[in-house]
Design an enzyme around this catalytic site. Sequence first.
Site, PDB file in Angstrom:
ATOM      1  N   ASN A 200      -1.130  -2.190  11.787  1.00  0.00           N
ATOM      2  CA  ASN A 200       0.308  -2.700  12.398  1.00  0.00           C
ATOM      3  C   ASN A 200       1.208  -2.262  11.692  1.00  0.00           C
ATOM      4  O   ASN A 200       1.911  -1.637  11.826  1.00  0.00           O
ATOM      5  CB  ASN A 200      -0.325  -3.114  10.302  1.00  0.00           C
ATOM      6  CG  ASN A 200       0.464  -4.339   9.938  1.00  0.00           C
ATOM      7  OD1 ASN A 200       1.352  -4.848  10.711  1.00  0.00           O
ATOM      8  ND2 ASN A 200       0.219  -5.657   8.869  1.00  0.00           N
ATOM      9  N   CYS A 205      -0.677  -8.358  11.657  1.00  0.00           N
ATOM     10  CA  CYS A 205      -2.100  -7.924  10.859  1.00  0.00           C
ATOM     11  C   CYS A 205      -2.764  -9.850  11.802  1.00  0.00           C
ATOM     12  O   CYS A 205      -3.557  -9.220  12.022  1.00  0.00           O
ATOM     13  CB  CYS A 205      -2.324  -8.435   9.357  1.00  0.00           C
ATOM     14  SG  CYS A 205      -0.550  -9.656   8.272  1.00  0.00           S
ATOM     15  N   HIS A 452      -0.967 -12.042   4.175  1.00  0.00           N
ATOM     16  CA  HIS A 452      -1.709 -10.778   4.611  1.00  0.00           C
ATOM     17  C   HIS A 452      -3.020 -11.789   5.575  1.00  0.00           C
ATOM     18  O   HIS A 452      -3.834 -12.593   5.118  1.00  0.00           O
ATOM     19  CB  HIS A 452      -2.108 -10.062   4.087  1.00  0.00           C
ATOM     20  CG  HIS A 452      -3.061  -8.858   4.936  1.00  0.00           C
ATOM     21  ND1 HIS A 452      -1.922  -8.450   5.688  1.00  0.00           N
ATOM     22  CD2 HIS A 452      -3.810  -8.205   4.348  1.00  0.00           C
ATOM     23  CE1 HIS A 452      -3.167  -7.531   5.924  1.00  0.00           C
ATOM     24  NE2 HIS A 452      -4.331  -7.448   5.279  1.00  0.00           N
ATOM     25  N   ASP A 469      -9.513  -5.426   8.341  1.00  0.00           N
ATOM     26  CA  ASP A 469      -8.232  -5.744   7.756  1.00  0.00           C
ATOM     27  C   ASP A 469      -7.195  -4.845   8.714  1.00  0.00           C
ATOM     28  O   ASP A 469      -7.030  -3.074   7.912  1.00  0.00           O
ATOM     29  CB  ASP A 469      -8.678  -5.035   6.049  1.00  0.00           C
ATOM     30  CG  ASP A 469      -7.460  -5.766   5.635  1.00  0.00           C
ATOM     31  OD1 ASP A 469      -6.366  -5.493   6.211  1.00  0.00           O
ATOM     32  OD2 ASP A 469      -7.816  -5.383   4.350  1.00  0.00           O
TER      33      ASP A 469
END
Length: 1121
Positions: A200, A205, A452, A469
């Site tokens: 990131n 993201c 997020h 993630d």
Amino acid sequence: MTMVTPPPLEQEDEEMLVPHPALTEGPQPMEALQTETATPAENQPVEDPAAYRFTWRIENFSRLNTKKHYSEIFFVGGYKWRVLIFPKGNNVDHLSMYLDVADSATLPYGWSRYAQFNLAIINQIHSKYSIRKDTHHQFNARESDWGFTSFMPLSELYDPSRGYLVNDTCIIEAEVAVRRVVDYWSYDSKKETGYVGLKNQGATCYMNSLLQTLYHIPYFRKAVYHMPTTENDMPSGSIPLALQSLFYKLQYSDCSVATKELTKSFGWDTYDSFMQHDVQELNRVLSEKLEDKMKGTVVEGTIQQLFEGHHMNYIECINVDYKSTRKESFYDLQLDVKGCRDVYASFDKYVEVERLEGDNKYHAEQYGLQDAKKGVLFIDFPPVLQLQLKRFEYDFMRDTMVKINDRYEFPLQLDLDRDNGKYLSPEADRRVRNLYTLHSVLVHSGGVHGGHYYAFIRPTLSDQWFKFDDERVTKEDMKRALEEQYGGEEELPQTNPGFNNTPFKFTKYSNAYMLVYIRESDKEKIICNVDEKDIAEHLRIRLKKEQEEKEQKKKEKAEAHLYTIIKVARDEDLAEQIGTEIYFDLVDHDKVRSFRIQKQLPFNHFKEEVAKEFGIPVQFQRFWLWAKRQNHTYRPNRPLMPQEEIQSVGQLREISNKAHNAELRLFLEVELGLDLRPLPPPDKTKEDILLFFKLYDPEKEELRYVGRLFVKAFGKPSEILSKLNEMAGFPQNEQIELYEEIKFEPSVMCEHIDKRIPFRSSQLEDGDIICYEKSSMLDSEDQYRYPDVPTFLEYVHNRQVVHFRSLEKPKEDDFCLELSKLFTYDDVVERVARQLGVDDSSKIRLTSHNCYSQQPKPQPIKYRGAEHLLDMLVHYNQQTTDILYYEVLDIPLPELQGLKTLKVAFHHATKDEVAVHCIRLPKNSTVGDVINELKTKVELSHPNAELRLLEVFYHKIYKIFPPNEKIENINDQYWTLRAEEIPEEEKNLGPHDRLIHVYHFTRDPTQNQMQVQNFGDPFFLIIREGETLADVKVRIQKKLQVPDDEFSKWKFAFLSLGRPEYLQDSDIVSNRFQRRDVYGAWEQYLGLEHPDTTPRRTYTANQGKWEMYNGVTGVRWFRTM
């Protein structure tokens, strides 16, 4: 206390989540980013989080005189917590607020705990305007508190009319949920799952989740690999090559992959990477770019083949034989979430037939206006179906974007042929079976202002799901990927089941916003095999080389303790840098030749390396050590002694380097003969001083390095003048002036040297710098801006290029000026006025720049409110900017500062019109003066009409200003000031008459608790004793001139603190308005419930036409008739 939910999982927010002591410079979301790699995976089976809501009432808030203020300790999950606030801001003009581990100082080494939490300032007038912000963090010894440095502006907090500070009491809430910590520092995604994540860059993201989804469509990946690129292309300038490189690394790398090359190929700078962009927009732009690059290649048409579908828009007349159709293509479909329980309901709504009738009839070409049906049907669906769920919508009532967190289900298998193909147009090919299986679920966790993004993907369409993630990839079950991403509400279990307490419900802020389905009949083709033979040879070679370089750097890093970096500065470096890159001291050591040498290597052997590099034989080399002086200058200090040169490089670094730097810095002295060939270095005694010389030319404003000399300590400068003239190219008898450059931080010190005094008496020593210039230049100092060395160095030290922007266009540079940081306020505005062609510089008003928000500061600089330019450019924490905003006033600023400007909206008594006027009066004026001034500008219904001034906020009247109130403290920045005529009937109130507030409102049944939303223009109404609602309705209808058919649909309610009690025509209205409440009159009112269908209106202003916006809510303001 009530059990509460954990808030959204991640907040990549402009609010800047930071641990309070480390208020860093630059874009602070990086601080939040650091926690992303460390946070526990929510995917692991964990216990239900222990949760708790803590309420903190702080009385005498404005009298708090400590920088930090802690709450009492409370327990959550078996841990001690407390809230920490900075009442006057943590070096910012906002309230700063953090969650703190109360006992961090006494916890054992290596402690860590994870919490999701939100912090809130409660609005005590209306709770719906409370400010609540949420995040999560893994707390540890280094970061034992976490939260929001810029929680809310202090100007709003301390404004008593805003409702956050009532009776000097502030109410703070903290909702904390503690989860079991899983250690992910040592987690290896490749080892555990076979896949790697993406790094990131700050707030990328959303992009990472999309890229992982596209990468895991193998047919798409193969097409990207087959796009023609060449070995001469650079990834940062080529989207295809950058994407090929990224996909290759995702496929073959063992660790997470960076996306900087790709974002650079998009044309983004670092700042863009800290801004969350729209995912759908990114998807479309990327598809368009790739589609364009694929033209004329073997993979042309791949994007269309995979993602393009077609639908037909039609309008069909009911009573005549006429039908209009239009075929359109789509790459993704936007489906409504609000009001739809699942994907099928959204498709039903998508193809819903709209009737065009009444005032909305369709104009058919030869048939005129006709009743008709309008709708959409699908001609074909693509093999890969991308569904964008409309989780973010524009709320017209509040004139703002909102996130829809409603429950919305999506199936593992999606049948778009259901109900006999009701979604398909007549021309659709019914032989194609439109049965789809779910491939990926992209999730947003958080609110409308930040959050997020991550993705659940099953790359091979097996039962195994994976969560991508950012850098972390984990295995997931189907329930986690599907049901838990539906959104909606969830109940926390009761804390005491034996008691009849109501379970606490909370909104789930994590939910799906994009779905990708793959058609069953195409999955063998799409989920294909992709291996090295699909990758161009030049790409494999390039990426292999990159990998080798990376491994080499890794190796060098691991072996760094075995090596020393030696930086060697030479006369050539000084000549190249002085006067161009640097002006003070002698050299920038980061730009000289550096050598990586093993520590055990004897220094004499290193000299052989230098001989090879520079062509200077060892016997002609003499090295000097550099030293940092007490005045922060950095100069050659002494030559290395022979006995030192036989030592190892490592020993020499330890001896010479008191600052414990990892590098050894040296100056290489080489003496040249007349033939420019090197000579052995001369013997140096204690009486010899090595001096460096710079030459200044006032005419060219140029400083350059001309060489160095050894002088005798007891010699005099007058003895070397001819040599200095020779070095400068001057005649032998040219008169010159000498100055010693002593220091430049924090201010410049450059002193004249007496040529008759010995060098030792002038305290000159090895490494000192002498600047000189022609004496004749000083005799003509009026001709030059900077006639001597000290003034020039002062100028260089303080010069500052300032980018000026118009306050009306704060994103665009208008012009640049080179100024001095020491310029006074008057100097700066005079230069700006000259640039703009403004005769009177006192009409220039400047506003400083906020480095964090990248916006103008809310308050302009007062007249002579900053002593120097530097004061205008310094931000909090001593961070400086080079941006200032300007505006040109119609009157001088000193005069304006003695005045108060109010923007007043005048509502005409008989015309449906609002005129906005700017009233400018001395600050000590009263409301009565405002009214008198307004009377000279507006049209009254009769000459003796009386006016009143009201304070309106969120479509409610909060105050009638008394005529004698001073205007200095009236705030029109957040509240609307409204002026109107006082009706004659209000001047003659009877003893039992009541003047009540009447407001328009509507209720949204889809919102929790059917919250009341006010809109339109509030007004006063007299109600008389014994008057029924039916009587009152007659007067209201007449006042607002609402047609009967519309007015009959209106409902009437008595509202107290936002709760409506609906009235019947026979109810006595005055009976409801007998009780007095501790809250203001605006919280008890007669409500008119009806749809907000009034069109947006154009308003007259004192300077033509404009559209009026309410300054607080951003809601477009109109009158309701």
